[in-house]
Every structure is written in C-alpha cells, then in structure tokens.
Design a protein around this motif. Structure first.
Motif, short mmCIF file in Angstrom:
data_model
loop_
_atom_site.label_atom_id
_atom_site.label_comp_id
_atom_site.label_asym_id
_atom_site.label_seq_id
_atom_site.Cartn_x
_atom_site.Cartn_y
_atom_site.Cartn_z
N ILE A 37 0.72 -1.21 -0.06
CA ILE A 37 0.18 -0.04 -0.11
C ILE A 37 1.12 1.25 -0.19
O ILE A 37 0.44 2.33 -0.51
CB ILE A 37 -1.05 0.02 1.18
N LEU A 38 1.83 1.24 0.48
CA LEU A 38 2.86 2.32 0.87
C LEU A 38 3.20 3.07 -0.46
O LEU A 38 3.22 4.28 -0.71
CB LEU A 38 4.23 2.17 1.60
N PRO A 39 3.65 2.15 -1.76
CA PRO A 39 3.74 2.94 -3.11
C PRO A 39 2.64 3.67 -3.55
O PRO A 39 2.76 4.86 -3.99
CB PRO A 39 4.05 1.78 -3.98
N LEU A 40 1.33 3.32 -3.24
CA LEU A 40 0.30 4.08 -3.61
C LEU A 40 0.06 5.35 -2.77
O LEU A 40 -0.18 6.21 -3.35
CB LEU A 40 -1.17 3.26 -3.56
N PHE A 41 0.29 5.25 -1.37
CA PHE A 41 0.29 6.28 -0.55
C PHE A 41 1.25 7.30 -0.93
O PHE A 41 1.03 8.41 -0.98
CB PHE A 41 0.36 5.79 0.88
N ILE A 42 2.22 7.00 -1.18
CA ILE A 42 3.50 7.85 -1.73
C ILE A 42 2.98 8.43 -2.91
O ILE A 42 3.35 9.73 -3.19
CB ILE A 42 4.86 7.15 -1.83
N ALA A 43 2.50 7.75 -3.85
CA ALA A 43 2.35 8.52 -5.16
C ALA A 43 1.04 9.50 -5.04
O ALA A 43 1.17 10.68 -5.66
CB ALA A 43 1.76 7.39 -6.05
N LEU A 44 0.18 9.08 -4.16
CA LEU A 44 -1.02 10.12 -3.88
C LEU A 44 -0.62 11.37 -3.20
O LEU A 44 -1.12 12.48 -3.28
CB LEU A 44 -1.95 9.42 -2.81
N ASN A 45 0.69 11.42 -2.42
CA ASN A 45 1.09 12.45 -1.64
C ASN A 45 2.53 13.12 -2.48
O ASN A 45 3.29 13.87 -1.86
CB ASN A 45 1.63 11.96 -0.35
N ARG A 46 2.62 12.58 -3.54
CA ARG A 46 3.90 13.25 -4.68
C ARG A 46 3.73 14.64 -4.44
O ARG A 46 4.77 15.32 -4.34
CB ARG A 46 3.71 12.47 -5.79
N LYS A 47 2.79 15.33 -4.85
CA LYS A 47 2.62 16.82 -5.06
C LYS A 47 1.83 17.47 -4.06
O LYS A 47 2.26 18.68 -3.48
CB LYS A 47 1.85 17.24 -6.33
N GLN A 48 1.18 16.77 -3.19
CA GLN A 48 0.11 17.43 -2.34
C GLN A 48 -0.01 16.64 -1.16
O GLN A 48 -0.17 15.41 -1.44
CB GLN A 48 -1.19 17.88 -2.97
N SER A 49 -0.35 16.86 -0.01
CA SER A 49 -0.60 16.08 1.22
C SER A 49 -2.18 15.36 0.89
O SER A 49 -3.00 16.28 0.95
CB SER A 49 -0.37 16.82 2.41
N ASN A 50 -2.19 14.19 0.81
CA ASN A 50 -3.46 13.66 0.73
C ASN A 50 -3.71 12.42 1.53
O ASN A 50 -2.70 12.06 2.27
CB ASN A 50 -3.70 12.92 -0.83
N THR A 51 -4.99 12.23 1.80
CA THR A 51 -5.12 10.88 2.67
C THR A 51 -5.67 9.65 1.79
O THR A 51 -6.59 9.80 1.01
CB THR A 51 -6.03 11.08 3.70
N LEU A 52 -5.11 8.69 2.36
CA LEU A 52 -5.37 7.30 1.93
C LEU A 52 -6.14 6.54 3.07
O LEU A 52 -5.54 6.35 3.81
CB LEU A 52 -4.31 6.39 1.07
N PHE A 53 -7.40 6.02 2.49
CA PHE A 53 -8.06 5.18 3.50
C PHE A 53 -8.27 3.81 2.88
O PHE A 53 -8.99 3.47 1.98
CB PHE A 53 -9.43 5.76 3.65
N TRP A 54 -7.59 2.91 3.74
CA TRP A 54 -7.38 1.52 2.94
C TRP A 54 -8.25 0.60 3.90
O TRP A 54 -8.26 0.45 5.32
CB TRP A 54 -5.90 0.97 3.21
#
Length: 141
Positions: free
Chosen positions: A64-81
């Motif tokens: 899951i961490l690669p997805l979380f990192i990708a979602l946060n590449r430009k802006q701080s986002n939240t991932l709910f797994w």
C-alpha cells in the motif's frame, strides 16, 4: 462493461449491448477517461479528498505504501485502506497507520457477481469515522 487492458480497469458503462456501436463506445469512453483523469489529477492537487482503496486480507502494508507515496507526491492527501474485519479489529474499526494513511475494517465486501449487495451501513460508519479521524489528525475543525 469496459475492460481496459493497459491499466487493468474494469467498470460499468451503464449502456446495454447493442445500444451503441463499438466504435462510438470507444470514442465516448476515451473522452470519459480523459475527463476522469483530469478530475483525478485536480483532486490530487487540491489535497482535500480521502482516497479509498479496498483490498483483501492478503495485501500487506508494504504494498500500500507505494500508492500512498504516489498520492502524496505533489500535495498532502489521505489514503483510506479498507480490508475485511479480523480478530481484534471488528467491523467499523479505523486505525491511523501514519499521518494521512488510515486503515479500516469492514464486515464484508460486495460479491464479485453483485456489486449492489454491499454493506451500506458499514461503509457509511467507516467513512464517517475515517473523516473524523482525518480531520483530527490534519488539524481540521
């Protein structure tokens, strides 16, 4: 149903077979995917959404961490797994794995052959709990 091979997308078009020619469907769905891509990128840049990823119990945090990192590449986002409930983590539990990464547990997912048979009340409870936790962590009111 659309089965897009390059990115592994499978989704419903809400168009019945024979209502449109295959070429018209291809054109319309290409336009739709371009729109959805643009919208998704705008939402990533805004940093205001909680993105949800559901998976079976075999998916590990390291996956899951690669997805979380990708979602946060430009802006701080939240991932709910969201995963199926397990001993000690019953339906409705939401935990903070790290700032911006939440993990929730649900009683069941919809069966593959009936997407409408999902656990509505459990999803609502999980999403409300995730929203409240995220606001608390991210400093919202």
């Amino acid at each position: 149903m659309i089965h897009e091979r390059k990115y592994g997308l499978i989704y419903h078009t809400f168009v019945y077979e024979g209502d449109r020619t295959p070429e018209l469907m291809r054109q319309q769905e290409a336009t739709r995917l371009k729109f959805l891509r643009r919208k998704f990128l705008e939402e990533l840049d805004a940093g205001e959404k909680i993105f949800v990823f559901k998976s079976g119990p075999s998916v590990q945090e390291a996956e899951i961490l690669p997805l979380f990192i990708a979602l946060n590449r430009k802006q701080s986002n939240t991932l709910f797994w969201v995963v199926p409930e397990e001993p000690g983590r019953p339906n409705g539990t939401v935990e903070v794995l790290m700032n911006g990464l939440l993990k929730g547990y649900i009683d069941r997912f919809a069966p593959g052959d009936n997407a409408h048979d999902f656990s509505f009340e459990s999803w609502v409870r999980l999403c409300v709990h995730a929203f409240q936790l995220n606001r608390m962590i991210r400093g919202g009111a």
